[in-house]
Design a protein around this motif. Structure first.
Motif, PDB file in Angstrom:
ATOM      1  N   TYR A   1       0.839  -1.200   0.000  1.00 23.67           N
ATOM      2  CA  TYR A   1       0.000   0.000   0.000  1.00 23.67           C
ATOM      3  C   TYR A   1       0.871   1.245   0.000  1.00 23.67           C
ATOM      4  CZ  TYR A   1      -3.879  -3.063   1.244  1.00 23.67           C
ATOM      5  OH  TYR A   1      -4.815  -4.057   1.243  1.00 23.67           O
ATOM      6  N   ASP A   2       0.510   2.184  -0.857  1.00 25.43           N
ATOM      7  CA  ASP A   2       1.081   3.524  -0.786  1.00 25.43           C
ATOM      8  C   ASP A   2       0.171   4.332   0.136  1.00 25.43           C
ATOM      9  OD1 ASP A   2       3.101   2.915  -2.630  1.00 25.43           O
ATOM     10  OD2 ASP A   2       1.798   3.390  -4.325  1.00 25.43           O
ATOM     11  N   ILE A   3       0.723   4.839   1.218  1.00 23.01           N
ATOM     12  CA  ILE A   3      -0.101   5.558   2.184  1.00 23.01           C
ATOM     13  C   ILE A   3       0.049   7.063   1.984  1.00 23.01           C
ATOM     14  CG2 ILE A   3       0.156   3.670   3.848  1.00 23.01           C
ATOM     15  CD1 ILE A   3       1.790   5.755   5.549  1.00 23.01           C
ATOM     16  N   GLU A   4      -1.023   7.770   2.266  1.00 18.89           N
ATOM     17  CA  GLU A   4      -1.023   9.234   2.228  1.00 18.89           C
ATOM     18  C   GLU A   4      -1.836   9.726   3.410  1.00 18.89           C
ATOM     19  OE1 GLU A   4      -3.251  12.353  -0.501  1.00 18.89           O
ATOM     20  OE2 GLU A   4      -1.530  11.499  -1.560  1.00 18.89           O
ATOM     21  N   LEU A   5      -1.148  10.307   4.364  1.00 19.69           N
ATOM     22  CA  LEU A   5      -1.781  10.794   5.590  1.00 19.69           C
ATOM     23  C   LEU A   5      -1.847  12.317   5.548  1.00 19.69           C
ATOM     24  CD1 LEU A   5      -2.850  10.403   8.497  1.00 19.69           C
ATOM     25  CD2 LEU A   5      -0.469  10.444   9.259  1.00 19.69           C
ATOM     26  N   ASN A   6      -3.059  12.849   5.596  1.00 26.43           N
ATOM     27  CA  ASN A   6      -3.257  14.287   5.682  1.00 26.43           C
ATOM     28  C   ASN A   6      -3.480  14.655   7.144  1.00 26.43           C
ATOM     29  OD1 ASN A   6      -3.691  15.614   2.770  1.00 26.43           O
ATOM     30  ND2 ASN A   6      -4.466  13.512   2.738  1.00 26.43           N
ATOM     31  N   PHE A   7      -2.609  15.495   7.693  1.00 31.35           N
ATOM     32  CA  PHE A   7      -2.692  15.820   9.108  1.00 31.35           C
ATOM     33  C   PHE A   7      -2.464  17.313   9.313  1.00 31.35           C
ATOM     34  CE2 PHE A   7       1.657  14.892   8.117  1.00 31.35           C
ATOM     35  CZ  PHE A   7       2.435  15.688   8.926  1.00 31.35           C
ATOM     36  N   PHE A   8      -2.807  17.784  10.514  1.00 31.29           N
ATOM     37  CA  PHE A   8      -2.773  19.214  10.807  1.00 31.29           C
ATOM     38  C   PHE A   8      -1.695  19.608  11.809  1.00 31.29           C
ATOM     39  CE2 PHE A   8      -7.405  18.077  10.295  1.00 31.29           C
ATOM     40  CZ  PHE A   8      -7.500  18.495   8.980  1.00 31.29           C
ATOM     41  N   SER A   9      -1.431  18.762  12.759  1.00 28.81           N
ATOM     42  CA  SER A   9      -0.542  19.109  13.863  1.00 28.81           C
ATOM     43  C   SER A   9       0.919  18.985  13.433  1.00 28.81           C
ATOM     44  CB  SER A   9      -0.812  18.192  15.058  1.00 28.81           C
ATOM     45  OG  SER A   9       0.068  18.467  16.113  1.00 28.81           O
ATOM     46  N   VAL A  10       1.653  20.084  13.475  1.00 28.34           N
ATOM     47  CA  VAL A  10       3.064  20.075  13.081  1.00 28.34           C
ATOM     48  C   VAL A  10       3.896  19.662  14.298  1.00 28.34           C
ATOM     49  CG1 VAL A  10       4.926  21.374  11.992  1.00 28.34           C
ATOM     50  CG2 VAL A  10       2.550  21.945  11.482  1.00 28.34           C
ATOM     51  N   SER A  11       3.911  18.383  14.568  1.00 30.61           N
ATOM     52  CA  SER A  11       4.616  17.865  15.736  1.00 30.61           C
ATOM     53  C   SER A  11       6.001  17.375  15.340  1.00 30.61           C
ATOM     54  CB  SER A  11       3.827  16.710  16.356  1.00 30.61           C
ATOM     55  OG  SER A  11       4.631  16.021  17.281  1.00 30.61           O
ATOM     56  N   PRO A  12       7.057  17.954  15.912  1.00 31.27           N
ATOM     57  CA  PRO A  12       8.404  17.476  15.593  1.00 31.27           C
ATOM     58  C   PRO A  12       8.594  15.998  15.921  1.00 31.27           C
ATOM     59  CG  PRO A  12       8.498  19.579  16.762  1.00 31.27           C
ATOM     60  CD  PRO A  12       7.076  19.106  16.822  1.00 31.27           C
ATOM     61  N   GLU A  13       7.959  15.524  17.003  1.00 30.56           N
ATOM     62  CA  GLU A  13       8.122  14.126  17.396  1.00 30.56           C
ATOM     63  C   GLU A  13       7.534  13.183  16.345  1.00 30.56           C
ATOM     64  OE1 GLU A  13       7.212  16.424  21.302  1.00 30.56           O
ATOM     65  OE2 GLU A  13       6.684  16.552  19.183  1.00 30.56           O
ATOM     66  N   PHE A  14       6.337  13.516  15.870  1.00 38.26           N
ATOM     67  CA  PHE A  14       5.702  12.689  14.848  1.00 38.26           C
ATOM     68  C   PHE A  14       6.528  12.674  13.564  1.00 38.26           C
ATOM     69  CE2 PHE A  14       2.979  12.776  11.029  1.00 38.26           C
ATOM     70  CZ  PHE A  14       2.486  11.484  11.077  1.00 38.26           C
ATOM     71  N   ILE A  15       6.986  13.826  13.151  1.00 43.47           N
ATOM     72  CA  ILE A  15       7.747  13.917  11.902  1.00 43.47           C
ATOM     73  C   ILE A  15       9.081  13.190  12.030  1.00 43.47           C
ATOM     74  CG2 ILE A  15       8.931  15.554  10.376  1.00 43.47           C
ATOM     75  CD1 ILE A  15       6.535  17.464  10.905  1.00 43.47           C
ATOM     76  N   GLU A  16       9.701  13.264  13.197  1.00 41.82           N
ATOM     77  CA  GLU A  16      10.972  12.562  13.398  1.00 41.82           C
ATOM     78  C   GLU A  16      10.801  11.057  13.301  1.00 41.82           C
ATOM     79  OE1 GLU A  16      13.777  10.219  15.450  1.00 41.82           O
ATOM     80  OE2 GLU A  16      11.996  10.839  16.562  1.00 41.82           O
ATOM     81  N   ILE A  17       9.736  10.513  13.925  1.00 41.35           N
ATOM     82  CA  ILE A  17       9.516   9.066  13.896  1.00 41.35           C
ATOM     83  C   ILE A  17       9.219   8.587  12.482  1.00 41.35           C
ATOM     84  CG2 ILE A  17       7.925   7.226  14.608  1.00 41.35           C
ATOM     85  CD1 ILE A  17       7.701   8.591  17.315  1.00 41.35           C
TER      86      ILE A  17
END
Length: 230
Positions: A73-89
């Motif tokens: 699966y090619d995933i595409e997640l649309n999200f709002f919260s600019v969380s450094p922790e989420f982006i790092e993981i």
């Protein structure tokens, strides 16, 4: 519950996995949030090659339909919260910290193709029988993709409209998720939460099931990944 109906998505959890798809135990290896719009899971399929047997006079002597190849699966997640922790993981890009050691941002660097993460999604279930059981406070459709790689942020446009970010990635089969590090299913008639009863197979990319175990609460910070007993 023979015919569950999927309502709105509720909570997403991402978990860091290593280069072999195994969950990484530690205090800063999970993240739970609900500030997202959609999670698309698009099948990546290569069409099989059909075999046609045609005689010299043009008559068709036989035909064999090619078998499609499912790549994941090619995933595409649309999200709002600019969380450094989420982006790092999810992307492997480094966090920027303030003077007190609190995450305040992130750097966009090279694509970390050797990093990976698992993604879980809980969506509410509709139905008159969701509360018929003696345990639990409802039911959720639970989606698990235990090994996602090539996490990459998509286009970003900032203006007068509400801003959303896009995370792209691709699932992989196999890996070392096993039964997972979390209690997500009941393990007995009393509804005691526990790990998955069976792991995904070596060629599987996603599991979808109904569970009465409620999703975790969203926390805008790293969450720990614990080593549970086997």
């Amino acid at each position: 519950m023979p015919c569950p109906l999927i309502a709105n998505a509720d909570v997403i959890r991402v978990t860091r996995v290593d280069a072999c798809g195994r969950p990484v135990v530690g205090e800063d290896n999970g993240f739970v949030f609900d500030c997202f719009a959609t999670l698309a899971m698009n099948p990546n399929v290569e069409e099989g090659e059909d075999v046609v047997y045609t005689a010299a006079n043009g008559r068709s002597c036989g035909f064999k339909r090619g078998c499609p190849q499912f790549n994941g699966y090619d995933i595409e997640l649309n999200f709002f919260s600019v969380s450094p922790e989420f982006i790092e993981i999810t992307t492997g890009n480094p966090v920027v910290y303030d003077y007190a050691g609190h995450p305040i941002g992130y750097d966009d660097c090279s694509v970390k193709c050797n990093s990976g993460f698992a993604i879980e999604l809980w969506a509410e279930v509709l139905g008159e029988d969701v509360c018929d059981a003696d345990v639990g406070d409802g039911a959720w459709i639970y989606f698990l993709m235990p090994w996602v790689s090539n996490g990459l942020l998509g286009d970003m446009e900032i203006g007068s409209e509400a801003v959303s970010l896009v995370l792209n990635g691709a699932t992989r089969a196999g890996g070392g998720w096993g039964r997972g590090p979390y209690n997500v299913v009941p393990t007995n008639a009393a509804g005691t939460p526990g790990r998955l009863l069976t792991p995904l197979g070596p060629t599987c990319h996603r599991r979808t099931m109904v569970t009465p175990i409620a999703p975790p609460d969203p926390v805008c910070a790293y969450t720990p990944v614990l080593q549970l007993a086997s």
